[in-house]
Write a protein that holds these residues in place. Sequence first.
Motif, PDB file in Angstrom:
ATOM      1  N   GLY A 242       0.952  -1.096   0.026  1.00 33.11           N
ATOM      2  CA  GLY A 242      -0.021   0.251  -0.061  1.00 33.11           C
ATOM      3  C   GLY A 242       0.775   1.425   0.102  1.00 33.11           C
ATOM      4  N   ASP A 243       2.069   1.111   0.776  1.00 39.08           N
ATOM      5  CA  ASP A 243       2.876   2.443   0.820  1.00 39.08           C
ATOM      6  C   ASP A 243       3.421   2.694  -0.424  1.00 39.08           C
ATOM      7  OD1 ASP A 243       2.057   2.902   3.376  1.00 39.08           O
ATOM      8  OD2 ASP A 243       3.934   1.968   4.161  1.00 39.08           O
ATOM      9  N   ILE A 244       3.990   1.669  -1.301  1.00 38.60           N
ATOM     10  CA  ILE A 244       4.270   1.827  -2.520  1.00 38.60           C
ATOM     11  C   ILE A 244       3.502   2.437  -3.504  1.00 38.60           C
ATOM     12  CG2 ILE A 244       5.241   0.493  -4.575  1.00 38.60           C
ATOM     13  CD1 ILE A 244       6.349  -1.542  -2.342  1.00 38.60           C
ATOM     14  N   VAL A 245       2.228   1.853  -3.362  1.00 39.81           N
ATOM     15  CA  VAL A 245       1.182   2.486  -4.545  1.00 39.81           C
ATOM     16  C   VAL A 245       0.843   3.912  -3.930  1.00 39.81           C
ATOM     17  CG1 VAL A 245      -1.254   2.118  -5.134  1.00 39.81           C
ATOM     18  CG2 VAL A 245       0.136   0.386  -4.788  1.00 39.81           C
ATOM     19  N   LEU A 246       0.600   4.084  -2.589  1.00 40.92           N
ATOM     20  CA  LEU A 246       0.571   5.733  -2.255  1.00 40.92           C
ATOM     21  C   LEU A 246       1.757   6.395  -2.822  1.00 40.92           C
ATOM     22  CD1 LEU A 246      -1.293   7.398  -0.546  1.00 40.92           C
ATOM     23  CD2 LEU A 246       0.213   7.021   1.463  1.00 40.92           C
ATOM     24  N   SER A 247       2.922   6.015  -2.713  1.00 40.84           N
ATOM     25  CA  SER A 247       4.187   6.610  -3.088  1.00 40.84           C
ATOM     26  C   SER A 247       3.901   7.119  -4.341  1.00 40.84           C
ATOM     27  CB  SER A 247       5.322   6.079  -2.691  1.00 40.84           C
ATOM     28  OG  SER A 247       5.534   5.841  -1.410  1.00 40.84           O
ATOM     29  N   ALA A 248       3.570   6.077  -5.356  1.00 43.40           N
ATOM     30  CA  ALA A 248       3.460   6.241  -6.592  1.00 43.40           C
ATOM     31  C   ALA A 248       2.334   7.199  -7.272  1.00 43.40           C
ATOM     32  CB  ALA A 248       3.172   4.995  -7.311  1.00 43.40           C
ATOM     33  N   PHE A 249       1.328   7.054  -6.487  1.00 42.04           N
ATOM     34  CA  PHE A 249       0.212   8.008  -6.621  1.00 42.04           C
ATOM     35  C   PHE A 249       0.525   9.516  -6.416  1.00 42.04           C
ATOM     36  CE2 PHE A 249      -3.884  10.175  -5.999  1.00 42.04           C
ATOM     37  CZ  PHE A 249      -4.880   9.554  -6.911  1.00 42.04           C
ATOM     38  N   LEU A 250       1.245   9.598  -5.360  1.00 39.05           N
ATOM     39  CA  LEU A 250       1.612  11.094  -4.984  1.00 39.05           C
ATOM     40  C   LEU A 250       2.950  11.664  -5.686  1.00 39.05           C
ATOM     41  CD1 LEU A 250       0.722  10.953  -1.157  1.00 39.05           C
ATOM     42  CD2 LEU A 250      -0.608  11.948  -2.996  1.00 39.05           C
TER      43      LEU A 250
END
Length: 117
Positions: A2-10
Motif C-alpha cells: 500500500g505504501d508503494i502504491v501511495l508513493s507512486a500515486f503522490l
Amino acid sequence: MGDIVLSAFLSGKSEHALMLFDHFTIELQKIGPVTIHAHKTMIGIANSHKRVAYITQVGRKFIHVVFPFKERYDDNLCFQKIQQVPGRRVVYHHFRMLQKEDLNEEVRGFMLMAYND
C-alpha cells in the motif's frame, strides 16, 4: 504494498498539493483513526468499518475529495457537485480543496458525519 502504491500515486505532485493532502488526512485523523488505501486511480480513506472519503484527484493546486453518504445534503456551501449513484444507496458529495482554509467548520462537520455514518 500500500505504501508503494501511495508513493507512486503522490509521486511528482506539487509541494502545495502534498501539503493539502497531509492537512486533510491529519484533520480526518483528529476525528478518529483512519487507514489510507491507495489504488491506481484514487486514494481511499477508511475507518474500522467503511470508507469515509476518497481522494480522486491530486492536482497542482488542489485535491478533490469525495464523501459517500446515504442521502443528499443540498444545503451546504462546500460541495461543488452531488451525485446519486443509480441503483445504489450512495450519494457522492464532491469537495475541492484549494487552500488549508477551505477545510472549515462546515467541511469538518461533514467529515464527522462521513466518519460516523
